[in-house]
Design a protein around this motif. Structure first.
Motif, short mmCIF file in Angstrom:
data_model
loop_
_atom_site.label_atom_id
_atom_site.label_comp_id
_atom_site.label_asym_id
_atom_site.label_seq_id
_atom_site.Cartn_x
_atom_site.Cartn_y
_atom_site.Cartn_z
N ARG A 283 -17.23 -8.16 47.33
CA ARG A 283 -16.79 -9.53 47.18
C ARG A 283 -17.15 -10.15 45.82
NH1 ARG A 283 -15.36 -10.61 52.55
NH2 ARG A 283 -15.38 -12.89 52.46
N LEU A 284 -16.26 -11.02 45.36
CA LEU A 284 -16.41 -11.78 44.13
C LEU A 284 -16.50 -13.27 44.48
CD1 LEU A 284 -13.42 -10.17 42.18
CD2 LEU A 284 -15.74 -9.26 42.41
N ILE A 285 -16.99 -14.06 43.56
CA ILE A 285 -17.08 -15.51 43.76
C ILE A 285 -16.07 -16.19 42.85
CG2 ILE A 285 -18.54 -17.56 43.63
CD1 ILE A 285 -20.97 -15.66 43.88
N THR A 286 -15.28 -17.11 43.39
CA THR A 286 -14.40 -17.94 42.57
C THR A 286 -14.74 -19.40 42.83
OG1 THR A 286 -12.60 -18.29 44.19
CG2 THR A 286 -12.56 -16.24 42.92
N ASN A 287 -14.45 -20.25 41.83
CA ASN A 287 -14.68 -21.69 42.04
C ASN A 287 -13.94 -22.50 40.99
OD1 ASN A 287 -16.95 -23.28 40.16
ND2 ASN A 287 -17.02 -21.04 39.97
N ASN A 288 -13.96 -23.80 41.14
CA ASN A 288 -13.25 -24.71 40.24
C ASN A 288 -14.18 -25.56 39.39
OD1 ASN A 288 -10.48 -24.30 40.55
ND2 ASN A 288 -10.43 -25.37 42.49
N VAL A 289 -15.49 -25.28 39.39
CA VAL A 289 -16.43 -26.15 38.70
C VAL A 289 -16.95 -25.54 37.41
CG1 VAL A 289 -18.61 -27.43 38.90
CG2 VAL A 289 -17.10 -27.20 40.89
N ARG A 290 -17.44 -24.28 37.49
CA ARG A 290 -18.04 -23.66 36.30
C ARG A 290 -18.18 -22.15 36.53
NH1 ARG A 290 -21.93 -27.20 38.44
NH2 ARG A 290 -23.34 -26.19 39.93
N PRO A 291 -18.34 -21.39 35.45
CA PRO A 291 -18.60 -19.96 35.61
C PRO A 291 -19.94 -19.75 36.32
CG PRO A 291 -17.94 -20.47 33.36
CD PRO A 291 -18.21 -21.78 34.03
N ILE A 292 -20.00 -18.77 37.21
CA ILE A 292 -21.24 -18.44 37.90
C ILE A 292 -21.85 -17.23 37.19
CG2 ILE A 292 -22.31 -17.83 40.10
CD1 ILE A 292 -20.93 -20.61 40.00
N ILE A 293 -22.92 -17.48 36.44
CA ILE A 293 -23.58 -16.42 35.68
C ILE A 293 -25.00 -16.20 36.20
CG2 ILE A 293 -24.35 -15.65 33.40
CD1 ILE A 293 -22.08 -17.41 32.24
N GLU A 294 -25.74 -17.29 36.36
CA GLU A 294 -27.09 -17.26 36.91
C GLU A 294 -27.07 -17.88 38.31
OE1 GLU A 294 -29.61 -15.89 35.39
OE2 GLU A 294 -28.61 -15.54 33.46
N PRO A 295 -28.04 -17.55 39.16
CA PRO A 295 -28.08 -18.14 40.50
C PRO A 295 -28.03 -19.67 40.49
CG PRO A 295 -29.62 -16.32 40.36
CD PRO A 295 -29.08 -16.52 38.98
#
Length: 329
Positions: free
Chosen positions: A145-157
């Motif tokens: 699984r991957l994470i997608t979102n509309n707020v910001r890139p997810i790089i760190e927890p």
């Protein structure tokens, strides 16, 4: 002429009788028809008809026409639905140990996951499933699984802090994202696109093929290559329905399921790679700090060890045995 008429009538009677006695199996799943899950379901249906010589047919209903995964699981146990290609989360709703297979960053490859599921772990879950009223005919691959979102890139927890992330009805997904500081929101798969579009959820997590087939990339700006959780797709039959089959019919279904499992797995990696290329054209893609995420999700292992310590340890040990670069948790 009379003899010809009688001969034709006899042939017609035989054909009609065969049609009457053909057993139709109803199989449901929640994915779109563009999803490889549907393609594998059709392969299974074709194989059943071929092996049975037309004495058994499988009607495939996609797009949650027969209910979402949780509803279909209930229908299987009641005997009102014959078969489904379910989700790991739905199976975990009746067999909590299935949740443990989704521990974060457990597998480093699909091959490792398949080897584990084809061994003692899979056998145990299969036995437990039968006790709960469902027959497992195969463990298919739902991808990593991957994470997608509309707020910001997810790089760190910390980048997940406060984000509303759609998850399936799955305790492990809830634990992972809660531990990472997100707000997990259980939403049925078929309703996820609208939820993302309307801002009910900021993001979601799924394999690339699910993201692409549901067109989530149309309503998501960022795709983070987290590869945080591998999941299986159980091909299930109702125990109520299964008991009504003859041994020959069970043999047809089991053989078709084995062939379909191999077919689905062989196509899963390629399908996810193709889908990733497609969705990457529509959204910004980034890598994550995997080691930081491993460290941040260590408490999830601690929690599940308290409840299923022996099973967690066995699963971690087996995953490491089959993985090429497994990291001890």
């Amino acid at each position: 002429m009379k003899l010809n008429y009688l001969a034709l009538s006899a042939v017609s009677l035989v054909m009609s009788t065969a049609a009457v006695h053909a057993r139709e199996i109803h199989l449901g799943h929640a994915s779109a028809e563009t999803n490889p899950r549907h393609d594998a379901a059709l392969f299974f249906a074709e194989k059943v008809e071929e092996l049975s010589g037309g004495e058994m047919t499988v009607s495939v209903a996609s797009n949650a026409q027969l209910g979402d995964d949780a509803e279909m699981m209930t229908a299987l146990r009641l005997g009102t639905l014959d078969m489904s290609i379910s989700s790991q989360g739905a199976m975990a709703s009746i067999i909590e140990e299935a949740t443990v297979v989704g521990l974060p960053f457990l597998f480093d490859s699909a091959d490792a996951a398949w080897s584990v599921m084809d061994g003692e772990v899979g056998d145990m879950l299969t036995d437990r499933a039968e006790e709960k009223g469902v027959i497992v005919l195969g463990y298919w691959d739902n991808g990593i699984r991957l994470i997608t979102n509309n707020v910001r890139p997810i790089i760190e927890p910390a980048d997940l802090q406060g984000l509303k992330i759609r998850i399936p009805s799955d305790p492990m997904a809830n634990d992972i994202f809660s531990t990472l500081g997100a707000n997990p929101v259980p939403i049925p798969f078929a309703e996820t696109y609208v939820a993302l579009q309307q801002g009910v959820a900021d993001g979601q997590e799924n394999p690339a093929v699910n993201i692409e087939s549901q067109k989530f990339q149309e309503v998501q700006d960022y795709i983070s290559l987290s590869y945080h959780k591998w999941e299986f797709l159980p091909l299930l039959a109702s125990k109520v329905t299964w008991a009504q089959f003859t041994e020959e019919e069970k043999g047809w279904l089991s053989e078709a399921a084995t062939a379909a499992t191999e077919y689905q797995r062989n196509n899963a990696n390629e399908a996810n790679e193709t889908s990733l290329a497609i969705i990457s054209e529509a959204a910004e893609v980034n890598e994550i700090d995997t080691e930081a995420f491993r460290e941040a999700t260590a408490p999830v292992y601690d929690k599940w060890r308290e409840k299923y310590g022996d099973f967690v340890d066995a699963l971690v040990s087996q995953s490491q045995a089959y993985s090429s670069a497994a990291v001890s948790q």
